[in-house]
Structure formats: C-alpha cells, structure tokens
Design a protein around this motif. Sequence first.
Motif, PDB file in Angstrom:
ATOM      1  N   LYS A  63      37.635 -12.911 -59.955  1.00  0.00           N
ATOM      2  CA  LYS A  63      38.275 -13.772 -61.103  1.00  0.00           C
ATOM      3  C   LYS A  63      39.303 -13.105 -61.732  1.00  0.00           C
ATOM      4  O   LYS A  63      40.356 -13.513 -62.150  1.00  0.00           O
ATOM      5  N   ARG A  67      43.207 -14.577 -62.248  1.00  0.00           N
ATOM      6  CA  ARG A  67      43.666 -14.621 -63.773  1.00  0.00           C
ATOM      7  C   ARG A  67      44.957 -13.823 -63.491  1.00  0.00           C
ATOM      8  O   ARG A  67      45.814 -14.478 -64.301  1.00  0.00           O
ATOM      9  N   LEU A  70      47.668 -16.334 -61.890  1.00  0.00           N
ATOM     10  CA  LEU A  70      47.672 -17.951 -61.986  1.00  0.00           C
ATOM     11  C   LEU A  70      48.899 -18.292 -61.832  1.00  0.00           C
ATOM     12  O   LEU A  70      49.169 -19.762 -61.308  1.00  0.00           O
ATOM     13  N   TRP A 105      38.351 -23.907 -59.789  1.00  0.00           N
ATOM     14  CA  TRP A 105      38.283 -22.778 -60.990  1.00  0.00           C
ATOM     15  C   TRP A 105      39.704 -22.506 -61.281  1.00  0.00           C
ATOM     16  O   TRP A 105      40.399 -22.525 -62.562  1.00  0.00           O
ATOM     17  N   LEU A 109      41.886 -23.314 -64.689  1.00  0.00           N
ATOM     18  CA  LEU A 109      42.595 -22.177 -65.514  1.00  0.00           C
ATOM     19  C   LEU A 109      43.939 -22.302 -65.678  1.00  0.00           C
ATOM     20  O   LEU A 109      44.665 -22.171 -66.703  1.00  0.00           O
ATOM     21  N   GLU A 112      44.330 -25.275 -68.287  1.00  0.00           N
ATOM     22  CA  GLU A 112      43.919 -24.593 -69.705  1.00  0.00           C
ATOM     23  C   GLU A 112      45.281 -24.096 -70.152  1.00  0.00           C
ATOM     24  O   GLU A 112      45.643 -24.287 -71.567  1.00  0.00           O
TER      25      GLU A 112
END
Length: 167
Positions: A63, A67, A70, A105, A109, A112
């Motif tokens: 994860k 991040r 991205l 996922w 992200l 968002e």
Amino acid sequence: MGALLAGFLTQLIADTTPYQPADRPRLGTVLVDLVAALFAHTLEAEGCLPPETHRRALVLRIKSFIRERLHDPRLTPATVAAAHHISTGYLHRLFRDEESTVAAWIRRLRLEGARRDLTEPARHATPIHAIAARWGFPRATDFSRAYRAAYGTTPQDHRRQALHGDE
C-alpha cells in the motif's frame, strides 16, 4: 520497514477522527506486526515471523508503494506484484481481506486525489485534463467516466460547484 512504521504512527497520531473505538484492536495488531517486522528485518530473521504478521506487513508495504506511485499511469496490479517479487494472483489473494481489489483501490486513491485538486482554489486555473494526468489518468475520457461513476457528477461540474457554489 522503519519508514513504514514511522509513516503509520505519524498518520495515526495526525488524525484519529476516522477511527472508532472498535478499530483499536485492529490498529494495535497492525502496530505490533509492524514492530515485529521491523525487528525481524533488522535481525535478518523475517522467516521467523508468523505467516499472518508477514502477510500484514507485506500488505502495508504494498500500500505504501502504491501511494508513492499513484501518479504513474503504468501502475497496475502486475507492476505492483513484480516490484514485490510476487505473482499477480498472490497479490490479489493478499487484498482479498481488504476493502477492495488492488485495481479498485488504486483507482479510488487516484480519484480522491484528483477530487481534492479539483476543489483546491490554488489549482482553479489548472486544466482538468492536467489534473487527471497528474493522478495517473492519461486519457481525459477515462478520467471523466471513472469520476462520474464514483461521484455521480462530472469533474467540471464538481469543480464549478466547489469553487463557485450554487451561483
């Protein structure tokens, strides 16, 4: 592993509002797993970790990796799996207990992040397609379609409403 533990603790301390009292046992387990993984990594004894601790630590590393990348439109489950020297099938099995699939996922992200940028007054002059590309959506039509599916409105309408209200 140290950076992962530090990031987890920093995020946990910075904003506790998303967590409920019922989340405490799970957060405690994650913390213990990260500390154990850090010690095992430092002592070069990762094989001594219980399988579940190893799995949770791996998911957290994955994860964190996602991040950090991205913005890369080439970020896919296959590239994530390759970077962690695991099969794509194993990656999907790791995410089976998570809130969504790996691809979903990543998409959530990215959306968002784009949604935050669209409503940020300092970015009001940035074209929507540039914001989309910044968040890993090189094709504006794909971004608009995904945005509408996720939020029920177009990026342009959302930005207009956020920046100008209901004028």
